[in-house]
Design a protein around this motif. Sequence first.
Motif, mmCIF file in Angstrom:
data_model
loop_
_atom_site.group_PDB
_atom_site.id
_atom_site.type_symbol
_atom_site.label_atom_id
_atom_site.label_comp_id
_atom_site.label_asym_id
_atom_site.label_seq_id
_atom_site.Cartn_x
_atom_site.Cartn_y
_atom_site.Cartn_z
ATOM 1 N N ASN A 116 43.939 62.519 79.915
ATOM 2 C CA ASN A 116 43.850 61.095 79.599
ATOM 3 C C ASN A 116 44.772 60.721 78.449
ATOM 4 O O ASN A 116 45.452 59.690 78.479
ATOM 5 C CB ASN A 116 42.408 60.728 79.243
ATOM 6 N N ILE A 117 44.721 61.597 77.439
ATOM 7 C CA ILE A 117 45.605 61.313 76.304
ATOM 8 C C ILE A 117 47.050 61.307 76.735
ATOM 9 O O ILE A 117 47.870 60.470 76.326
ATOM 10 C CB ILE A 117 45.354 62.340 75.186
ATOM 11 N N LYS A 118 47.342 62.268 77.595
ATOM 12 C CA LYS A 118 48.716 62.347 78.053
ATOM 13 C C LYS A 118 49.140 61.076 78.760
ATOM 14 O O LYS A 118 50.173 60.478 78.478
ATOM 15 C CB LYS A 118 48.819 63.554 78.985
ATOM 16 N N ASP A 156 47.624 58.234 78.602
ATOM 17 C CA ASP A 156 47.641 57.107 77.666
ATOM 18 C C ASP A 156 48.888 57.119 76.801
ATOM 19 O O ASP A 156 49.505 56.077 76.555
ATOM 20 C CB ASP A 156 46.402 57.165 76.771
ATOM 21 N N MET A 157 49.272 58.259 76.338
ATOM 22 C CA MET A 157 50.478 58.353 75.513
ATOM 23 C C MET A 157 51.701 57.971 76.296
ATOM 24 O O MET A 157 52.587 57.267 75.810
ATOM 25 C CB MET A 157 50.627 59.764 74.936
ATOM 26 N N GLU A 158 51.706 58.443 77.534
ATOM 27 C CA GLU A 158 52.844 58.046 78.362
ATOM 28 C C GLU A 158 52.917 56.545 78.514
ATOM 29 O O GLU A 158 53.972 55.911 78.391
ATOM 30 C CB GLU A 158 52.739 58.729 79.731
ATOM 31 N N GLU A 159 51.732 55.990 78.820
ATOM 32 C CA GLU A 159 51.706 54.534 78.935
ATOM 33 C C GLU A 159 52.140 53.879 77.632
ATOM 34 O O GLU A 159 52.906 52.898 77.613
ATOM 35 C CB GLU A 159 50.296 54.078 79.311
#
Lengths: 83, 598
Positions: A20-22, A24-27
Amino acid sequence: MAESESQEGNYYNWGKMVENIKTDMEELLEEMEKLTVRATWMTFDYTAIQTNPDLSNAMQHSEDVFLMCKEQMEKKWQEVLLE
Amino acid sequence: MNELFSKLYKEAEKIKQWKLTVETELNQKERKLQENKKTIEAQNKAIQELQFENENLHLKLEDEICENKDLLKEAAASRHLCNLLKETCTRFTEKTSKHEQEKAETIQLYEELHSNIERMTAAFEELRVQAENDRSEMSFKLKEEAEKVDKFEKECKLEVSQKEKQISALTIERDEKDDVIKDIKAQLQTSQNKIADLMEAKLHHEEMLKESQVSKEHLRAELEEAKMSLQKAEVTQKNLETELQTRVKTLIQVTGEKEEQEEECKKMKALLAALTEEFETSVANLKSLLQEEQNRLKKYEDDSKLLTLELQKKSAELEEMTKVKCDKEVQLEELSETLKEFQDLKAQLTSTAEKEQDYLKQLVTLKTDLEQEALRNEQLTVYLSKLSLEKEQTAQEKNAVAAEVKKLQEQQEDSKKKEENTKQLVENLEEANSQLRNELESLKQKMAKTGEEMRSALDEREENMNNLKKQVENKTKCIEELQQENKVLPKKLTAESKKSNTYEGKVNKLQIEMEKMNKQHKEAADIYQKDIETRKGNENKLREEVEKMRLLCDETAMIQRQTDARCQHKITEMMALMEKHKGRDFPACCGLQCVIPC
């Protein structure tokens, strides 16, 4: 075993969280990129607007023409008669 | 058979090859088995090693699990941060959207301002060009009008000089005519004096005629007495035949003398007839002179027509001038100067008008004098008529006297007849007859003298009449000439007055046009000033708007800078966080590391 299971559960949750963090970070990165692009575009536009010499030149030209017209209009008919 | 052998041979070869291959394969398989055995052994060893490693890894995993928990916590924190970042990003997007809208609005405003400024510049340039064109046109027109006004002034000056010259010539002519009038007046006085003298002579002659008539009556009475005496002396006439013959002879001599006198009378009549003929010829000459004078009159009339034509041309020219001037604009100072000159000219014209009025007054006096002279001429004509009547009366008296003379002759013839019939005259009456005859002779001489005197007087009167006629004719000629001139002069004066009036009217029109043009110029100047003021207001407004926009731009720039700073700060924080995440967990953050440099 419980710890392993909990560890595994935590591992799975953590993996999901990481994912999710990934995502989210990508977003966020994408959004930041977009925002940076927009910010650069805005800076470019502002600079372009501020450094646009058209208005100032046009104003100076209009002032010059106005002054010339004023001079022409302020000439008295007597001068014309003298001429 | 060959084919079979070949085939068998081929199959045998194939079998051999199969054997070989099988043998090789077997060998290979044996080798592989050996190798596999070796590998199995190695793998067993590796498995043992791996087991050892697994144990180590178990330990490491436990450590890593503890670290993962920490990482989870950190991930939660990072997630919070990410949420905050999202919020900030959303806010930033909103602000950027707002800024973009404002940017679009500012761009529109700039465009509008630019367009307005361009319109203003174009309008000002057009105004300037129009002003220049109008000023140039006005300058050209003013120059042309100035030139035309100068020409017109020159022409006016020339005409004024010409008119002054004409006026001077006319004054000279008037002076000459005054002198002529004075001479004529003197001649009139002399003629009047002569007429008075002639009247006195007439009176004397009338008295003489009366005396002659009285003498005639006396003679008639005496003749009657003589007749009575002759009748009384008829008895004694017979003795006196010889004496009668001598008396007859003497009577014949007397008749001869009478015939000579009659011949002289006839000669005198012939002379009178010749004189009348001469008078008639003079009359014819005078008629010719009259015709010549009529021709002169016609010439003068033609000259007057020419003058009228010239006047018409001048009036046409003046009309053209008025049309030209009506089409043009009017000057201020120069026209005022021209007005001053016109005023001077007006003064001159007034002076000339006054002079003309004086001349008119003089003309009026001359007219009265001429009228008086005409009256005197009429009186003279009346006197002349009277003199002619008297002349006719004297002629009639002459005729009567001639008739009486004829009668006396007849009576003498009768007396002769009676003497012839009677032939017996008285000696006593000789002296009486001689005395009577002497008296008759004296009376006849007196009659002749009187007749001669009368003839001389008539001749003189005729000469005087002729002179008077000539003088009258001359005077009438002069009067006619003066009348014509008087007719022409007022016309000229009226024309000149009309011209002066037209000039005054033109000057007034020009003044009015000047005032109108001044008013129009003032109105146009006021309008232009108002336009300039409105445009100045618009400019000020535009400047204020531009300043406002500049302020807005500055504010937006400031906001942008602030946002940039904030973004940079946040970016740095993020970078720091990311670096921290890099340092802690490499494999877990590999994805992030892969993402971050991107």
